[in-house]
Scaffold this active site. Structure first.
Site, mmCIF file in Angstrom:
data_model
loop_
_atom_site.group_PDB
_atom_site.id
_atom_site.type_symbol
_atom_site.label_atom_id
_atom_site.label_comp_id
_atom_site.label_asym_id
_atom_site.label_seq_id
_atom_site.Cartn_x
_atom_site.Cartn_y
_atom_site.Cartn_z
ATOM 1 N N GLY A 64 -15.317 33.124 -22.868
ATOM 2 C CA GLY A 64 -15.628 33.774 -24.051
ATOM 3 C C GLY A 64 -17.198 33.431 -24.403
ATOM 4 C CE1 TYR B 48 -8.749 20.411 -10.022
ATOM 5 C CE2 TYR B 48 -8.031 20.509 -7.726
ATOM 6 C CZ TYR B 48 -8.980 20.366 -8.659
ATOM 7 O OH TYR B 48 -10.266 20.567 -8.331
#
Ligand code: UDP
Length: 310
Positions: free
Chosen positions: A105, A148
């Protein structure tokens, strides 16, 4: 000339801190962001005196508010050693998902180039060997390493979604095992464990029979690959690692020899879902980035042992 500004998330970690140092050396302004969950201020203390370096303690999973112009965002924040992501499973999932979303973003708002630190773990316990970027992997989503592996697989997916939807100039580095100075001695990975054990003449803990293989890349080589990738035009994932493959047992023996240690090797249970082999196919990096590792394992281990001795 106006300096370019790079934001390095996870900049106080092992790879992040080396990257910050390299970018400062190359004439960038660097903003290092880290919440210090597994990163350490001691990794970046030598950079604090540089007027082009700024540290911000912040968790990238929270909204990032930065006023200045940013040209590059290098998203390296995440626990990365199996011991760390088993200790912090939820933080690991959050930083790969929410953290990557926030960092993307910001890249969109700043019109910055975005580079994701991804991992060979996206290939899981691979059924194709060595692993080219075209291989989709063999991951157990609900196993202990899934936190992960899946967080990085999600991170890759959202990175390319931002590229396709918002036209962000994104890069994805699939980083294979990397080692060198500034790794924590309690990081839990094979090289820091074996070196710490060997230097203290303690037993060296090889998991399983030690027949599993890994390919170890010296940190300076990796950072060179990252910088080339960041400045390149390629948006799809690129493997970065050293294709020289060793068994874990031969690594342990090599470290005993190099440290002239009296340690014995002992065998402990193999952790669940521990990949049996791992070796990068780096044809793409060679072709597109004109990059390949230069530091062999003996030389890299010598430099790392020196750091651990201090
Ligand atoms: N390993 C080991 N002893 C240790 C730490 C790790 O035998 O004290 C093994 C581990 O099981 C794996 C390999 O070494 O097969 C590399 O592990 P590492 O944690 O360095 O990274 P991974 O490649 O598994 O992410």
């Amino acid at each position: 000339m106006i300096k370019k500004t790079a934001l390095v998330t996870g900049g106080a970690g092992f790879i992040g801190s080396h990257l910050c140092g390299r970018l400062i050396g190359d004439g960038f302004k660097v903003i290092c962001m880290d919440n210090l969950l597994t990163g350490r201020l001691s990794n970046i203390k030598h950079l604090f005196k540089d007027k082009n370096f700024k540290f911000i303690k912040h968790n990238v999973c929270q909204y990032i508010n930065l006023r200045q112009k940013i040209d590059y965002i290098l998203h390296f924040a995440s626990p990365a050693s199996p011991a760390d992501y088993l200790n912090y499973p939820i933080q690991t999932l959050k930083v790969g998902s929410l953290g990557t979303h926030n960092a993307l973003g910001l890249a969109k708002q700043k019109k910055a180039v975005f580079l994701l630190a991804s991992t060979s773990e996206v290939y899981g316990d691979p059924l194709v060997h060595p692993q080219p970027e075209s291989y989709w992997g063999n991951v157990n989503p609900v196993g202990p390493r899934g936190v992960y592996d899946e967080s990085k697989r999600f991170a890759e997916a959202i990175t390319l979604a931002y590229h396709r939807t918002h036209k962000i100039d994104t890069k994805i580095a699939r980083i294979f095992n990397t080692y060198g100075p500034q790794m924590r001695n309690n990081d839990g990975r094979a090289i820091p464990n074996f070196i710490s054990q060997a230097l203290a003449n303690r037993d060296i803990t090889v998991y399983g029979k030690g027949t599993q293989t890994r390919s170890f890349c010296y940190i300076d080589d990796l950072v060179e690959g990252i910088v080339r990738l960041m400045l390149s035009k390629v948006n799809e994932p690129v493997n970065l690692g050293n294709p020289d493959e060793y068994t874990v047992l031969s690594l342990a023996k090599k470290i005993i020899t190099l440290t002239k240690s009296k340690s014995r090797i002992i065998f402990k249970p193999l952790p669940q879902d521990d990949p049996k082999v791992r070796c990068p196919d780096i044809s793409k990096a060679r072709r597109i980035l004109k990059w390949q590792p230069k530091v062999g394992l003996d030389e890299g281990l010598r430099r790392t042992i020196e750091y651990f001795e201090e």
